[in-house]
Design a protein around this motif. Structure first.
Motif, PDB file in Angstrom:
ATOM      1  N   UNK A 136     -15.624  -8.292  -0.604  1.00 50.58           N
ATOM      2  CA  UNK A 136     -14.640  -9.338  -0.888  1.00 50.58           C
ATOM      3  C   UNK A 136     -15.173 -10.386  -1.878  1.00 50.58           C
ATOM      4  N   UNK A 137     -16.250 -11.052  -1.531  1.00 57.47           N
ATOM      5  CA  UNK A 137     -16.839 -12.072  -2.416  1.00 57.47           C
ATOM      6  C   UNK A 137     -18.350 -11.867  -2.453  1.00 57.47           C
ATOM      7  N   UNK A 138     -18.877 -11.451  -3.612  1.00 56.17           N
ATOM      8  CA  UNK A 138     -20.322 -11.221  -3.678  1.00 56.17           C
ATOM      9  C   UNK A 138     -21.080 -12.546  -3.811  1.00 56.17           C
ATOM     10  N   UNK A 139     -22.401 -12.439  -3.720  1.00 55.64           N
ATOM     11  CA  UNK A 139     -23.234 -13.631  -3.748  1.00 55.64           C
ATOM     12  C   UNK A 139     -23.131 -14.423  -5.044  1.00 55.64           C
ATOM     13  N   UNK A 140     -22.944 -13.720  -6.169  1.00 56.66           N
ATOM     14  CA  UNK A 140     -22.817 -14.415  -7.453  1.00 56.66           C
ATOM     15  C   UNK A 140     -21.594 -15.345  -7.444  1.00 56.66           C
ATOM     16  N   UNK A 141     -20.488 -14.879  -6.904  1.00 52.91           N
ATOM     17  CA  UNK A 141     -19.276 -15.689  -6.852  1.00 52.91           C
ATOM     18  C   UNK A 141     -19.446 -16.860  -5.875  1.00 52.91           C
ATOM     19  N   UNK A 142     -20.125 -16.592  -4.753  1.00 54.47           N
ATOM     20  CA  UNK A 142     -20.404 -17.683  -3.810  1.00 54.47           C
ATOM     21  C   UNK A 142     -21.224 -18.771  -4.493  1.00 54.47           C
ATOM     22  N   UNK A 143     -22.255 -18.358  -5.223  1.00 49.82           N
ATOM     23  CA  UNK A 143     -23.109 -19.319  -5.928  1.00 49.82           C
ATOM     24  C   UNK A 143     -22.304 -20.086  -6.971  1.00 49.82           C
ATOM     25  N   UNK A 144     -21.449 -19.388  -7.705  1.00 46.70           N
ATOM     26  CA  UNK A 144     -20.637 -20.047  -8.723  1.00 46.70           C
ATOM     27  C   UNK A 144     -19.767 -21.142  -8.107  1.00 46.70           C
ATOM     28  N   UNK A 145     -19.143 -20.836  -6.961  1.00 42.39           N
ATOM     29  CA  UNK A 145     -18.291 -21.824  -6.311  1.00 42.39           C
ATOM     30  C   UNK A 145     -19.093 -22.974  -5.708  1.00 42.39           C
ATOM     31  N   UNK A 146     -20.294 -22.678  -5.205  1.00 43.29           N
ATOM     32  CA  UNK A 146     -21.156 -23.742  -4.688  1.00 43.29           C
ATOM     33  C   UNK A 146     -21.509 -24.734  -5.794  1.00 43.29           C
ATOM     34  N   UNK A 147     -21.851 -24.209  -6.954  1.00 36.85           N
ATOM     35  CA  UNK A 147     -22.271 -25.070  -8.057  1.00 36.85           C
ATOM     36  C   UNK A 147     -21.088 -25.790  -8.704  1.00 36.85           C
ATOM     37  N   UNK A 148     -19.885 -25.306  -8.497  1.00 37.60           N
ATOM     38  CA  UNK A 148     -18.699 -25.956  -9.057  1.00 37.60           C
ATOM     39  C   UNK A 148     -18.199 -27.102  -8.180  1.00 37.60           C
ATOM     40  N   UNK A 149     -18.665 -27.150  -6.934  1.00 36.25           N
ATOM     41  CA  UNK A 149     -18.211 -28.175  -5.984  1.00 36.25           C
ATOM     42  C   UNK A 149     -19.220 -29.327  -5.968  1.00 36.25           C
ATOM     43  N   UNK A 150     -18.807 -30.571  -6.278  1.00 40.21           N
ATOM     44  CA  UNK A 150     -19.745 -31.703  -6.297  1.00 40.21           C
ATOM     45  C   UNK A 150     -20.474 -31.919  -4.976  1.00 40.21           C
ATOM     46  N   UNK A 151     -19.850 -31.509  -3.858  1.00 42.08           N
ATOM     47  CA  UNK A 151     -20.486 -31.739  -2.554  1.00 42.08           C
ATOM     48  C   UNK A 151     -21.586 -30.730  -2.252  1.00 42.08           C
ATOM     49  N   UNK A 152     -21.608 -29.606  -2.959  1.00 41.28           N
ATOM     50  CA  UNK A 152     -22.597 -28.557  -2.662  1.00 41.28           C
ATOM     51  C   UNK A 152     -23.443 -28.145  -3.868  1.00 41.28           C
ATOM     52  N   UNK A 153     -23.142 -28.700  -5.047  1.00 33.38           N
ATOM     53  CA  UNK A 153     -23.803 -28.200  -6.265  1.00 33.38           C
ATOM     54  C   UNK A 153     -25.315 -28.404  -6.263  1.00 33.38           C
ATOM     55  N   UNK A 154     -25.804 -29.418  -5.502  1.00 27.38           N
ATOM     56  CA  UNK A 154     -27.240 -29.705  -5.527  1.00 27.38           C
ATOM     57  C   UNK A 154     -28.027 -28.965  -4.454  1.00 27.38           C
ATOM     58  N   UNK A 155     -27.362 -28.169  -3.625  1.00 30.50           N
ATOM     59  CA  UNK A 155     -28.083 -27.409  -2.591  1.00 30.50           C
ATOM     60  C   UNK A 155     -28.846 -26.260  -3.258  1.00 30.50           C
ATOM     61  N   UNK A 156     -30.167 -26.163  -3.052  1.00 31.32           N
ATOM     62  CA  UNK A 156     -30.918 -25.044  -3.642  1.00 31.32           C
ATOM     63  C   UNK A 156     -30.456 -23.708  -3.063  1.00 31.32           C
ATOM     64  N   UNK A 157     -30.293 -22.739  -3.943  1.00 27.42           N
ATOM     65  CA  UNK A 157     -29.856 -21.392  -3.537  1.00 27.42           C
ATOM     66  C   UNK A 157     -30.928 -20.387  -3.928  1.00 27.42           C
ATOM     67  N   UNK A 158     -31.342 -19.562  -2.951  1.00 26.13           N
ATOM     68  CA  UNK A 158     -32.269 -18.461  -3.213  1.00 26.13           C
ATOM     69  C   UNK A 158     -31.536 -17.157  -2.935  1.00 26.13           C
TER      70      UNK A 158
END
Length: 366
Positions: free
Chosen positions: A64-86
């Motif tokens: 349904x939603x791969x990790x790349x898309x999850x990361x893209x949406x995280x970085x697009x949201x001001x509330x979550x963009x600064x959370x480090x993603x590995x």
């Protein structure tokens, strides 16, 4: 002795569509971290926005939603963009890793995972994120302090200018009364000139503060260069009368009506600081040369005095508080000159190429 409070555990969010992988990761990390889990991207985004973990471990290959898309949406949201993603994934191609890093992930670890390496990477990126947030907080505090300083400066200037404005108005009142002899009129004129000079100094100090902060925009107007320069020379000749200096103005071929697009108060202060520096450094009874010369782009103005700038400060000559050999020197005159020259787009340089002489060069371009 009071017990030392332990630092709260950092919170990790693990995102993987395979429950068995989540169980393994939880057992590995539970002892050191608060661990939250999500079995798909939609749940992960909800947890991240509502509970904001300190770091996210994100699988790439999910339905349904791969990790790349999850990361893209995280970085697009001001509330979550600064959370480090590995990213944690079996995909180990160079293009896969590049794509993940370009989306804003801080690291990319290939499966199968080595526990020691995983822990080291997690701790490294948590420490880096903590440092980044502390630095951001310090920068915010510095900006607030700078704004507070400017507000205090404004208040002080306002409080000083009120009484000074009253003082400046007194000479006209005295003149209107009449019956003043020539000597008294000269004193009245000196009082008026000094009052206006102090008002200009107050205005200039606020301007220099804004220039330091990079917020000042000069008000450029046609300004007659020669009268302004001649006024500065007269003032410095009077100020250094005790040294019996000979201030020589040479301007071969330069018309008296020559004008520049500049801010007159700033330009006058620039000339004053540089000529004052030359007069302070010149031996008593010597000549200080002020020379205007035409160039392809406008004029070059040279302030030249006998004596050499000490080698130890030549590379830092225009830096703040740099001075040597001057009993009452502060190192602010040449620093202010550099600030003003920069904001007026004037090239300012120190020339020590001629033995026994110091030359300050200004490129005054049309």
């Amino acid at each position: 002795m009071m017990p030392v409070a332990e630092s709260p555990k950092k919170t990790l969010l693990i995102v993987d569509d395979a429950p068995e992988n989540l169980d393994v990761m939880k057992s590995l990390l539970n002892a050191d971290f608060n661990v939250k889990a999500a079995v798909n991207g939609r749940v992960a985004l909800k947890i991240a926005s509502q509970q904001r973990p300190d770091l996210i471990l994100l699988d790439v290959v999910m339905p349904e939603m791969d990790g790349y898309e999850v990361c893209r949406q995280l970085k697009a949201d001001p509330t979550t963009r600064d959370i480090p993603v590995i990213f944690l994934t079996a995909l180990d191609g160079v293009n896969d890793e590049t794509k993940g890093l370009e989306l804003g992930a801080v690291d990319y670890i290939s499966k199968p995972l080595t526990p020691a390496i995983l822990m080291a990477r997690i701790n490294t990126h948590l420490a880096l994120d903590e440092g980044r947030r502390k630095l951001a907080a310090q920068n915010h505090e510095l900006m607030e302090a700078a704004r507070m300083r400017e507000d205090v400066e404004r208040i002080m200037h306002h409080d000083l200018k009120g009484p000074l404005s009253s003082i400046v108005s007194i000479p006209n009142v005295l003149r209107s009364i009449g019956s003043l002899n020539e000597r008294q009129l000269n004193y009245v004129q000196m009082l008026e000139d000094s009052g206006w000079k102090m008002l200009n100094m107050i205005d200039l100090s606020l301007v220099l503060l804004k220039i330091e902060y990079g917020t000042y925009q000069p008000d450029l107007r046609d300004t007659a260069l020669i009268p302004l320069l001649q006024q500065v020379i007269r003032e410095q000749q009077q100020a250094f009368q005790r040294k019996d200096l000979n201030l020589l103005l040479e301007m071969p071929g330069i018309p008296v009506g020559y004008t520049l697009q500049t801010e007159s108060l700033l330009l006058q202060n620039l000339f004053t600081n540089l000529l004052k520096n030359a007069c302070e450094a010149a031996p008593a009874g010597s000549d200080v040369l002020i020379k205007l010369m035409p160039t392809d782009k406008g004029l070059q103005l040279v302030f030249e005095n006998p004596g050499e700038v000490p080698r130890s400060i030549r590379s830092r000559f225009f830096d703040k508080f740099v001075t040597e050999g001057k009993k009452h020197g502060t190192g602010l005159g040449t620093y202010s000159a550099r600030l003003i020259a920069d904001v007026l787009l004037i090239k300012l340089a120190l020339d020590t190429s001629q033995p026994g002489k110091t030359r300050l060069l200004l490129a005054l371009e049309k």
